[in-house]
Design a protein around this motif. Structure first.
Motif, mmCIF file in Angstrom:
data_model
loop_
_atom_site.group_PDB
_atom_site.id
_atom_site.type_symbol
_atom_site.label_atom_id
_atom_site.label_comp_id
_atom_site.label_asym_id
_atom_site.label_seq_id
_atom_site.Cartn_x
_atom_site.Cartn_y
_atom_site.Cartn_z
ATOM 1 N N SER A 134 0.866 -1.184 0.000
ATOM 2 C CA SER A 134 0.000 0.000 0.000
ATOM 3 C C SER A 134 0.901 1.232 0.000
ATOM 4 C CB SER A 134 -0.913 0.003 1.226
ATOM 5 O OG SER A 134 -0.149 0.095 2.426
ATOM 6 N N TYR A 135 0.285 2.407 -0.164
ATOM 7 C CA TYR A 135 1.076 3.641 -0.183
ATOM 8 C C TYR A 135 1.615 3.952 1.212
ATOM 9 C CZ TYR A 135 1.021 5.489 -4.869
ATOM 10 O OH TYR A 135 1.288 5.691 -6.200
ATOM 11 N N ARG A 136 2.897 4.279 1.239
ATOM 12 C CA ARG A 136 3.544 4.625 2.501
ATOM 13 C C ARG A 136 3.017 5.951 3.042
ATOM 14 N NH1 ARG A 136 8.055 2.585 4.633
ATOM 15 N NH2 ARG A 136 8.537 1.489 2.683
ATOM 16 N N GLU A 137 2.815 6.947 2.159
ATOM 17 C CA GLU A 137 2.347 8.273 2.563
ATOM 18 C C GLU A 137 1.192 8.711 1.659
ATOM 19 O OE1 GLU A 137 5.809 10.709 2.253
ATOM 20 O OE2 GLU A 137 6.714 9.942 4.102
ATOM 21 N N PRO A 138 -0.013 8.205 1.902
ATOM 22 C CA PRO A 138 -1.153 8.569 1.045
ATOM 23 C C PRO A 138 -1.470 10.059 1.089
ATOM 24 C CG PRO A 138 -1.885 7.365 2.993
ATOM 25 C CD PRO A 138 -0.395 7.246 2.956
ATOM 26 N N GLU A 139 -1.088 10.740 2.170
ATOM 27 C CA GLU A 139 -1.401 12.167 2.308
ATOM 28 C C GLU A 139 -0.657 13.031 1.298
ATOM 29 O OE1 GLU A 139 1.807 11.013 5.287
ATOM 30 O OE2 GLU A 139 -0.129 10.226 4.629
ATOM 31 N N ARG A 140 0.316 12.483 0.620
ATOM 32 C CA ARG A 140 1.022 13.263 -0.400
ATOM 33 C C ARG A 140 0.096 13.604 -1.573
ATOM 34 N NH1 ARG A 140 4.671 9.555 -4.305
ATOM 35 N NH2 ARG A 140 4.598 11.535 -5.379
ATOM 36 N N PHE A 141 -1.030 12.893 -1.660
ATOM 37 C CA PHE A 141 -2.000 13.156 -2.730
ATOM 38 C C PHE A 141 -3.085 14.136 -2.292
ATOM 39 C CE2 PHE A 141 -0.017 9.145 -3.825
ATOM 40 C CZ PHE A 141 0.209 9.285 -5.182
ATOM 41 N N GLY A 142 -2.949 14.698 -1.105
ATOM 42 C CA GLY A 142 -3.917 15.680 -0.633
ATOM 43 C C GLY A 142 -4.300 15.450 0.813
ATOM 44 N N ASP A 143 -4.903 16.480 1.408
ATOM 45 C CA ASP A 143 -5.336 16.369 2.797
ATOM 46 C C ASP A 143 -6.412 15.286 2.943
ATOM 47 O OD1 ASP A 143 -3.634 18.436 3.442
ATOM 48 O OD2 ASP A 143 -5.196 19.980 3.281
#
Length: 264
Positions: A123-132
């Protein structure tokens, strides 16, 4: 004399009950997992891109000795194999991008547990990089079944003899939904469903390499109201938009866009 008998009837009953319980307890099996140290191993390895992380593995063992009673849709009782779940964190191998877990084929114990299936993925390590408030959604999963039973995710549609090596392409898919509350997720769009489903009874090594094409992001927006003829719209990396009734991106279209861009 009558008083003596009356006083001891409850005691005789208690003794009989204790004997019965002791007998039942003696027949009961310890249902805990106890893999022997010399158990044959299945090694699961993942080669994980830097933007992703290895998910916790969910492992299931089954037993034909320790069964339980279930009921059919008509309420009829029947016996099912017992099962046990365990979770394993894949271990990073040094400073490499390879993560590994070793699963015992023999789960041991009084129930003689046997490895049934494993579910794992990335899964994505840092999903927040795609938005709040963006969370990881779905995709990038694998299920491997080692026996003749279905997994918690269902049965396998691919049968493999021997060891198993999986290398699949994935694209970042940012999905936005509105009905029932605004939600935004980052998913891994691949050629198959959320999980690749394999049956590999003879596998002793399982290798999974997800190839992430992070520059080629596809965006989707679901309709804001329920209305006939309104579909989710997909905006592809080349700027084209499609709303044709599909619920996920067209993998072949993504592949074509990427290959064309890489030739330039």
């Amino acid at each position: 004399m009558a008083e003596y008998k009356q006083a001891h009837i409850p005691q005789r009953v208690c003794v009989a009950l204790l004997a019965m319980l002791a007998s039942l307890t003696g027949c009961a099996k310890d249902q805990s997992l106890a893999p022997p140290v010399n158990s044959e191993q299945v090694i699961v390895r993942l080669k994980v891109p830097s933007e992703l992380k290895a998910e916790t593995m969910k492992v299931m063992y089954r037993s034909t000795l320790c069964t339980f009673t279930d009921h059919s849709a008509y309420g009829e009782p029947y016996q099912r194999d017992g099962y046990q779940h365990m979770e394993i964190e894949p271990a990073q191998q040094g400073r490499s991008d390879v993560y590994e877990a070793k699963l015992s084929k023999d789960g041991g114990g009084d129930c003689q547990w046997r490895l049934s299936n494993v579910t794992f993925g990335v899964s994505y390590r840092e999903p927040e990089r795609f938005g709040d408030n963006v969370r990881f959604g779905a995709g990038g999963g694998v299920v491997v079944i080692f026996d003749d039973n279905a997994s918690p995710r269902g049965g396998a549609n691919i049968k493999v003899d021997g060891d198993l090596a999986i290398k699949e392409s994935y694209y970042p898919w940012v999905s936005e939904a509105f009905i029932g509350g605004h939600r935004k997720t980052i998913n891994l769009a691949g050629e198959g469903d959320i999980y690749w489903m394999y049956k590999a009874p003879e596998a002793r090594e399982v290798y999974f390499e997800p190839v992430l094409h992070s520059r080629f992001v596809v965006h989707s927006e679901q309709p804001k109201v329920h209305k006939k003829g309104l579909y989710s719209s997909f905006t592809y990396p080349d700027g084209s938009t499609v709303a044709d009734g599909h619920s996920q991106p067209a993998f072949r279209r993504l592949e074509t866009i990427r290959l064309a861009a890489e030739k330039k």
